[in-house]
Motif scaffolding. Structure first.
Motif, PDB file in Angstrom:
ATOM      1  N   GLU A   1      20.107  68.067  60.775  1.00 15.34           N
ATOM      2  CA  GLU A   1      18.799  68.131  61.430  1.00 15.34           C
ATOM      3  C   GLU A   1      18.349  66.726  61.800  1.00 15.34           C
ATOM      4  N   ILE A   2      17.858  66.572  63.017  1.00 18.88           N
ATOM      5  CA  ILE A   2      17.415  65.268  63.518  1.00 18.88           C
ATOM      6  C   ILE A   2      15.909  65.284  63.711  1.00 18.88           C
ATOM      7  N   ASP A   3      15.236  64.289  63.144  1.00 15.65           N
ATOM      8  CA  ASP A   3      13.795  64.122  63.327  1.00 15.65           C
ATOM      9  C   ASP A   3      13.544  63.043  64.370  1.00 15.65           C
ATOM     10  N   VAL A   4      12.663  63.326  65.306  1.00 17.08           N
ATOM     11  CA  VAL A   4      12.270  62.338  66.307  1.00 17.08           C
ATOM     12  C   VAL A   4      11.047  61.590  65.777  1.00 17.08           C
ATOM     13  N   LEU A   5      11.220  60.314  65.504  1.00 19.01           N
ATOM     14  CA  LEU A   5      10.132  59.501  64.953  1.00 19.01           C
ATOM     15  C   LEU A   5       9.238  58.922  66.035  1.00 19.01           C
ATOM     16  N   LEU A   6       9.786  58.717  67.205  1.00 15.14           N
ATOM     17  CA  LEU A   6       9.005  58.155  68.312  1.00 15.14           C
ATOM     18  C   LEU A   6       9.675  58.551  69.624  1.00 15.14           C
ATOM     19  N   ASP A   7       8.882  58.901  70.610  1.00  7.52           N
ATOM     20  CA  ASP A   7       9.389  59.267  71.931  1.00  7.52           C
ATOM     21  C   ASP A   7       8.344  58.838  72.944  1.00  7.52           C
ATOM     22  N   GLU A   8       8.636  57.791  73.699  1.00 10.69           N
ATOM     23  CA  GLU A   8       7.616  57.217  74.587  1.00 10.69           C
ATOM     24  C   GLU A   8       8.227  56.787  75.912  1.00 10.69           C
ATOM     25  N   ILE A   9       7.522  57.072  77.000  1.00 14.00           N
ATOM     26  CA  ILE A   9       7.937  56.675  78.347  1.00 14.00           C
ATOM     27  C   ILE A   9       7.235  55.374  78.716  1.00 14.00           C
ATOM     28  N   SER A  10       7.924  54.501  79.433  1.00 16.76           N
ATOM     29  CA  SER A  10       7.352  53.216  79.826  1.00 16.76           C
ATOM     30  C   SER A  10       6.199  53.412  80.805  1.00 16.76           C
ATOM     31  N   PRO A  11       5.300  52.443  80.920  1.00 15.64           N
ATOM     32  CA  PRO A  11       4.176  52.564  81.859  1.00 15.64           C
ATOM     33  C   PRO A  11       4.614  52.795  83.302  1.00 15.64           C
ATOM     34  N   TYR A  12       5.817  52.316  83.675  1.00 18.01           N
ATOM     35  CA  TYR A  12       6.302  52.483  85.045  1.00 18.01           C
ATOM     36  C   TYR A  12       7.118  53.763  85.227  1.00 18.01           C
ATOM     37  N   GLN A  13       7.243  54.568  84.156  1.00 21.32           N
ATOM     38  CA  GLN A  13       7.932  55.858  84.219  1.00 21.32           C
ATOM     39  C   GLN A  13       9.439  55.736  84.495  1.00 21.32           C
TER      40      GLN A  13
ATOM     41  N   ILE B   1       5.575  52.691 104.951  1.00 17.07           N
ATOM     42  CA  ILE B   1       6.780  52.193 104.285  1.00 17.07           C
ATOM     43  C   ILE B   1       6.469  51.684 102.881  1.00 17.07           C
ATOM     44  N   PHE B   2       5.233  51.209 102.671  1.00 15.88           N
ATOM     45  CA  PHE B   2       4.901  50.615 101.380  1.00 15.88           C
ATOM     46  C   PHE B   2       4.747  51.655 100.280  1.00 15.88           C
ATOM     47  N   ARG B   3       4.651  52.929 100.636  1.00 17.60           N
ATOM     48  CA  ARG B   3       4.516  53.963  99.607  1.00 17.60           C
ATOM     49  C   ARG B   3       5.745  54.028  98.708  1.00 17.60           C
ATOM     50  N   TRP B   4       6.920  53.732  99.278  1.00 20.69           N
ATOM     51  CA  TRP B   4       8.114  53.753  98.426  1.00 20.69           C
ATOM     52  C   TRP B   4       8.603  52.357  98.078  1.00 20.69           C
ATOM     53  N   ILE B   5       8.475  51.428  98.997  1.00 12.73           N
ATOM     54  CA  ILE B   5       9.088  50.123  98.722  1.00 12.73           C
ATOM     55  C   ILE B   5       8.206  49.253  97.831  1.00 12.73           C
ATOM     56  N   GLY B   6       6.884  49.482  97.834  1.00 16.36           N
ATOM     57  CA  GLY B   6       6.007  48.639  97.028  1.00 16.36           C
ATOM     58  C   GLY B   6       6.267  48.756  95.531  1.00 16.36           C
ATOM     59  N   ALA B   7       6.526  49.970  95.062  1.00 19.09           N
ATOM     60  CA  ALA B   7       6.777  50.189  93.633  1.00 19.09           C
ATOM     61  C   ALA B   7       8.256  50.169  93.284  1.00 19.09           C
ATOM     62  N   PHE B   8       9.113  49.973  94.271  1.00 16.90           N
ATOM     63  CA  PHE B   8      10.554  50.117  94.083  1.00 16.90           C
ATOM     64  C   PHE B   8      11.124  49.272  92.935  1.00 16.90           C
TER      65      PHE B   8
ATOM     66  N   TRP C   1      -5.499  50.455 102.403  1.00 18.81           N
ATOM     67  CA  TRP C   1      -4.975  51.739 101.948  1.00 18.81           C
ATOM     68  C   TRP C   1      -4.489  51.663 100.507  1.00 18.81           C
ATOM     69  N   ASP C   2      -4.668  52.760  99.794  1.00 13.86           N
ATOM     70  CA  ASP C   2      -4.106  52.909  98.453  1.00 13.86           C
ATOM     71  C   ASP C   2      -2.736  53.562  98.593  1.00 13.86           C
ATOM     72  N   VAL C   3      -1.679  52.891  98.103  1.00 12.21           N
ATOM     73  CA  VAL C   3      -0.323  53.452  98.177  1.00 12.21           C
ATOM     74  C   VAL C   3       0.264  53.649  96.782  1.00 12.21           C
ATOM     75  N   SER C   4      -0.606  53.730  95.760  1.00 13.35           N
ATOM     76  CA  SER C   4      -0.138  53.969  94.399  1.00 13.35           C
ATOM     77  C   SER C   4       0.202  55.438  94.211  1.00 13.35           C
ATOM     78  N   ASP C   5       0.906  55.740  93.122  1.00 15.63           N
ATOM     79  CA  ASP C   5       1.269  57.126  92.840  1.00 15.63           C
ATOM     80  C   ASP C   5       0.744  57.591  91.489  1.00 15.63           C
ATOM     81  N   GLY C   6      -0.355  56.974  91.039  1.00 17.46           N
ATOM     82  CA  GLY C   6      -1.026  57.476  89.854  1.00 17.46           C
ATOM     83  C   GLY C   6      -0.762  56.733  88.566  1.00 17.46           C
ATOM     84  N   HIS C   7       0.215  55.839  88.555  1.00 16.71           N
ATOM     85  CA  HIS C   7       0.461  55.038  87.357  1.00 16.71           C
ATOM     86  C   HIS C   7       0.984  53.672  87.785  1.00 16.71           C
TER      87      HIS C   7
END
Length: 361
Positions: A3-15, A254-261, A186-192
């Motif tokens: 049996e495996i226990d997960v002690l921590l599971d976290e995604i980075s701020p940039y996903q 174009i900045f919607r994808w390349i800005g956060a790339f 313009w806002d070209v962020s995707d929520g995080h």
């Protein structure tokens, strides 16, 4: 089956990264995963029973943590399990590395340059020397601890109410001085993170094209630079810009994808880099036949008319690091392949000889 226990599971701020700490009755290990759930870097954290004298066949890269041999652990007889309530992750500003901290302090570090395929695991407090499962943390603590302290301070700052506005004001003020009066925004962020905007600088009597610039990329350092250079500060912060005679609201897409790339793909942008154009229905109208983009800090070799001189965007610094503006020049798929076969400088020479302009449209 163990049996495996997960002690921590976290995604980075940039996903783009995820850290998972797992414990079974034998060992505890941490895994840095990519956005698709593939293990990029594993690191053993502790044995919870007596260590073997020699290495087992390693299953760490498949998510099965082996016991660390006795010569490589501070506790050959094993140590108690970690308390998940005291375990936390501290993501580096760049998002490509993470530290694990517990009630005793620094437990492990998986830096951006660690990579399983290259035989570079993370660093663990319980480890001695260098093994396939973990490298000793004690000998590099002096170099890594300041990074962890900086990371905690950075994310504390980002959570403060005025953090984004300070980035925004700094970049907009610089553009006002260097490029001219602002137009649409313009806002070209995707929520995080990273938070991103695009600022329009309409044509003037002296400049017959619009300048579109990101606002906010420089608010966080780009990932992976540690792998390629010692002095990352000179290249860590950028904004992207595009010169165009097309309708600004079309070109800005174009900045919607390349800005956060850089943070989504865990990479960095520098002058001369080429980036394959992501298939995005939003910007197909302005994309035309382009299959990639070329990024240039100085597009002067592609100036085809006297009035097409690029504005001087130099002189901005953020948190002590210089900010570089990289200009987007769309290129075709064959030109992208040409740059990979030769280099970007040769491609620029070829485009200049063909009379290609850096101004889109």
């Amino acid at each position: 089956m163990t049996e495996i226990d997960v002690l921590l599971d976290e995604i980075s701020p940039y996903q783009s990264r995820r850290v998972v700490v797992e414990c079974d009755s034998h060992t505890t290990a941490a895994y840095l995963l990519d956005a698709r759930g593939r293990i990029r870097v594993p690191v053993w954290l502790a044995n919870h029973e007596s260590a073997p004298r020699t290495s087992e066949s390693s299953g760490l890269y498949q998510g099965q943590a082996p016991l660390m041999p006795e010569a490589y652990t501070k506790h050959p007889q094993g140590r108690p399990r970690f308390d998940p309530a005291c375990l936390r992750a501290v993501w580096f500003e760049e998002g490509d590395g993470v530290a694990l901290v517990d009630e005793e302090g620094l437990l492990a570090v998986i830096p951006g340059w660690a990579e399983a395929d290259s035989g570079l695991p993370g660093y663990a407090r319980e480890a001695i020397g260098r093994s396939a499962y973990a490298w000793e943390l004690d000998s590099v603590r002096g170099q890594l601890w300041p990074r962890v302290v900086h990371a905690e301070a950075y994310w504390d700052w980002r959570r403060a109410s005025g953090a984004w506005r300070s980035v925004q004001r700094t970049v907009l003020s610089h553009l006002n001085r260097r490029v001219g009066e602002a137009g649409h925004y313009w806002d070209v962020s995707d929520g995080h993170p990273p938070l991103l905007r695009v600022s329009e600088r309409p044509p003037t009597a002296e400049r017959p094209f619009t300048v579109l610039s990101t606002v906010g990329m420089c608010g966080q350092r780009m990932p992976t630079l540690d792998r390629y250079m010692a002095n990352t500060a000179q290249h860590a912060r950028v904004e992207l810009a595009l010169a165009t005679t097309l309708p600004a609201h079309h070109a800005a897409r174009i900045f919607r994808w390349i800005g956060a790339f850089p943070w989504r793909a865990v990479t960095w942008f520098g002058t001369g880099h080429t980036v394959k154009w992501l298939d995005n229905p939003e910007d197909r109208a302005m994309r035309g036949g382009a299959g990639a983009v070329l990024l240039l800090e100085d597009p002067a070799p592609l100036v085809t008319r006297p009035e097409h001189q690029p504005p001087d965007t130099s002189g901005l610094a953020f948190q002590g690091d210089p900010v570089r503006w990289l200009w987007i020049v769309p290129i075709t798929r064959p030109e992208h392949l040409f740059a990979k076969e030769h280099d970007s400088a040769t491609l620029v020479d070829k485009l200049a000889a063909e009379g290609r302009s850096w101004v889109l449209g």
